[in-house]
Write a protein that holds these residues in place. Sequence first.
Motif, PDB file in Angstrom:
ATOM      1  N   GLU A 139       0.779  -1.203   0.158  1.00 32.87           N
ATOM      2  CA  GLU A 139      -0.002   0.166   0.131  1.00 32.87           C
ATOM      3  C   GLU A 139       0.961   1.137  -0.024  1.00 32.87           C
ATOM      4  OE1 GLU A 139      -0.280  -2.577   2.112  1.00 32.87           O
ATOM      5  OE2 GLU A 139      -2.418  -3.109   2.107  1.00 32.87           O
ATOM      6  N   ASP A 166       1.923   3.889  -1.661  1.00 34.31           N
ATOM      7  CA  ASP A 166       1.809   4.498  -3.038  1.00 34.31           C
ATOM      8  C   ASP A 166       1.618   6.018  -2.749  1.00 34.31           C
ATOM      9  OD1 ASP A 166      -0.767   4.486  -2.005  1.00 34.31           O
ATOM     10  OD2 ASP A 166      -1.716   2.905  -3.249  1.00 34.31           O
ATOM     11  N   LEU A 172      -1.334   7.274  -2.809  1.00 39.58           N
ATOM     12  CA  LEU A 172      -2.638   7.599  -1.840  1.00 39.58           C
ATOM     13  C   LEU A 172      -1.898   7.679  -0.413  1.00 39.58           C
ATOM     14  CD1 LEU A 172      -5.511   7.830  -2.118  1.00 39.58           C
ATOM     15  CD2 LEU A 172      -5.623   5.424  -1.752  1.00 39.58           C
ATOM     16  N   ALA A 173      -1.089   6.688  -0.276  1.00 39.09           N
ATOM     17  CA  ALA A 173      -0.372   6.597   1.349  1.00 39.09           C
ATOM     18  C   ALA A 173       0.242   7.740   1.445  1.00 39.09           C
ATOM     19  CB  ALA A 173       0.514   5.589   1.175  1.00 39.09           C
ATOM     20  N   ALA A 174       1.058   8.377   0.397  1.00 39.69           N
ATOM     21  CA  ALA A 174       1.783   9.546   0.584  1.00 39.69           C
ATOM     22  C   ALA A 174       0.962  10.550   1.128  1.00 39.69           C
ATOM     23  CB  ALA A 174       2.503   9.850  -0.631  1.00 39.69           C
ATOM     24  N   LEU A 175      -0.107  10.696   0.458  1.00 38.85           N
ATOM     25  CA  LEU A 175      -1.078  11.829   0.634  1.00 38.85           C
ATOM     26  C   LEU A 175      -1.668  11.934   2.130  1.00 38.85           C
ATOM     27  CD1 LEU A 175      -3.655  12.006  -2.614  1.00 38.85           C
ATOM     28  CD2 LEU A 175      -1.413  13.350  -2.084  1.00 38.85           C
ATOM     29  N   GLY A 176      -1.887  10.560   2.589  1.00 37.38           N
ATOM     30  CA  GLY A 176      -2.530  10.435   3.932  1.00 37.38           C
ATOM     31  C   GLY A 176      -1.439  10.667   4.818  1.00 37.38           C
ATOM     32  N   ILE A 198       1.134  12.973   4.443  1.00 36.25           N
ATOM     33  CA  ILE A 198       1.314  14.374   4.541  1.00 36.25           C
ATOM     34  C   ILE A 198       0.360  14.842   5.369  1.00 36.25           C
ATOM     35  CG2 ILE A 198       0.923  16.313   3.133  1.00 36.25           C
ATOM     36  CD1 ILE A 198       2.683  14.731   0.978  1.00 36.25           C
ATOM     37  N   VAL A 204       5.474  18.197   5.153  1.00 32.86           N
ATOM     38  CA  VAL A 204       6.348  17.252   4.581  1.00 32.86           C
ATOM     39  C   VAL A 204       5.954  17.196   3.166  1.00 32.86           C
ATOM     40  CG1 VAL A 204       6.829  14.821   4.485  1.00 32.86           C
ATOM     41  CG2 VAL A 204       6.687  15.992   6.524  1.00 32.86           C
ATOM     42  N   THR A 205       6.940  17.132   2.249  1.00 29.40           N
ATOM     43  CA  THR A 205       6.631  17.226   0.911  1.00 29.40           C
ATOM     44  C   THR A 205       6.603  15.776   0.203  1.00 29.40           C
ATOM     45  OG1 THR A 205       9.000  17.504   0.058  1.00 29.40           O
ATOM     46  CG2 THR A 205       7.599  19.400   0.733  1.00 29.40           C
ATOM     47  N   GLY A 206       6.544  15.617  -1.004  1.00 29.43           N
ATOM     48  CA  GLY A 206       6.344  14.242  -1.658  1.00 29.43           C
ATOM     49  C   GLY A 206       7.894  13.924  -1.702  1.00 29.43           C
ATOM     50  N   LYS A 219       9.754  10.664  -0.717  1.00 29.72           N
ATOM     51  CA  LYS A 219      10.536   9.548  -1.638  1.00 29.72           C
ATOM     52  C   LYS A 219      12.148   9.402  -1.174  1.00 29.72           C
ATOM     53  CE  LYS A 219       8.429  11.501  -5.763  1.00 29.72           C
ATOM     54  NZ  LYS A 219       8.273  12.515  -6.778  1.00 29.72           N
TER      55      LYS A 219
END
Lengths: 343, 78
Positions: free
Chosen positions: B34, B36, B38-42, B44, B55-57, B61
């Motif tokens: 999971e 992905d 979508l997880a990164a958005l959650g 943040i 926190v940025t993308g 990464k």
Amino acid sequence: MGYAAIRNVRYRGLASCVPKNVVSNMDCAEQIKSERQRLVRNIGIEKRRICYPWQCFSDLAVAAAEKLLADLNWAPEEVDALVVVTQSPDYLIPATAIIIQDRLKLKTSIPAFDINLGCSGYPYGLYVLGSMMSSGHIKKGLVLIGDKCASLKDPLFSDCGTATALEYDPDAPVMHFDLNSDGSGYRAIMLPVGGHRRPTKFHHFIPEQGESGARLPVDLVLDGTAVLNFSITQVPPAVRRLCEAGAVAIGDVDYFVFHQANRMINETIRKKLGLVAEKTPSTLADFGNTSSASIPLTMTHRIRGELVTMPRRLLLCGFGIGLSWAGCILETEGICMPELLEV
Amino acid sequence: MPDIAGFIANFNTAVDFQEQRELSGGTLLADLPEWDSLAALGVIIMFDTEYGLTVTGNDLKKCTSVQDVFALVESKGK
């Protein structure tokens, strides 16, 4: 500038129109059902409306405008100005507004032009037309707002066109606006190919490997994390600033109608502002992200009954592509508002 | 300073795992199906609402483990 007030202009009516064509984000292969359920749960978008291949944004907006003019009892020749806010013009040139002037049989002695804005476009459209009208030379004006932005390639976007009528009225309540732009973030949502900076070539239709799989260079680029950070850091203070500038207490606003981005963004903004869900109507589940049309569509679909019959104070706030964000506080009473149209 | 147990509980909710997972600081993000966009958005949103941090993308990464993500709480909080 940031804050601006517009006097002598009354918000008279609104019509919204979506395509009849419904697609479900849960229509997918059985083996990815669980993954898709997680996606839908988080973005909050179950169904979307997608134009038929022959439909343009302007077809939806014209249908909305024709119905609104009829319900207002406004003859086409009474309209003194037409503004179109869209990023889905019929053609690259000429402006769609001028084509619509003829389709609606409006007189030729009017200004008609396009504004290229997306998710922030509704407050901007009201601001531009309202500014043109506040001196009283223009008595009746239309602003048509929306986009054809849906695709089967992404689960977010959905199509809608809307028409809003403003009328010169010295007794109208003041409209308060907060308008912002930050071009340093222009890459966050963009169509990188097809403009003069990078004209379309044959090789732009050959898939290339991106970070999240194969994509065509002509496809929309959307940096979700950048858009999220922008939205949740800029929108809540902009809403507070607008209320302060307009001398309106947050508790005195009946409804906060936000651009419908996705559930994660909208819920974070709502919680950061300490708003109850009942005050932030949403159309994400049934209509997805309809770009600049999401605010008027939500007004039509979710709070039409109240807006038609009683006075309401609304705070509208759009944010996204540009990057651009804008809000306005409107006091409405007995708006002319047809039920949601489908074509 | 937040403790990693509390952070992992928040991380679990933010990623919205489809199946219950036992996480530790050493868990590699690449081992989580999971992990992905979508997880990164959650995550943040979690940083913003739980810790008041942006926190940025790109920050995410650079992370390879849950411990790396947790370390952002301290480095971003400075």
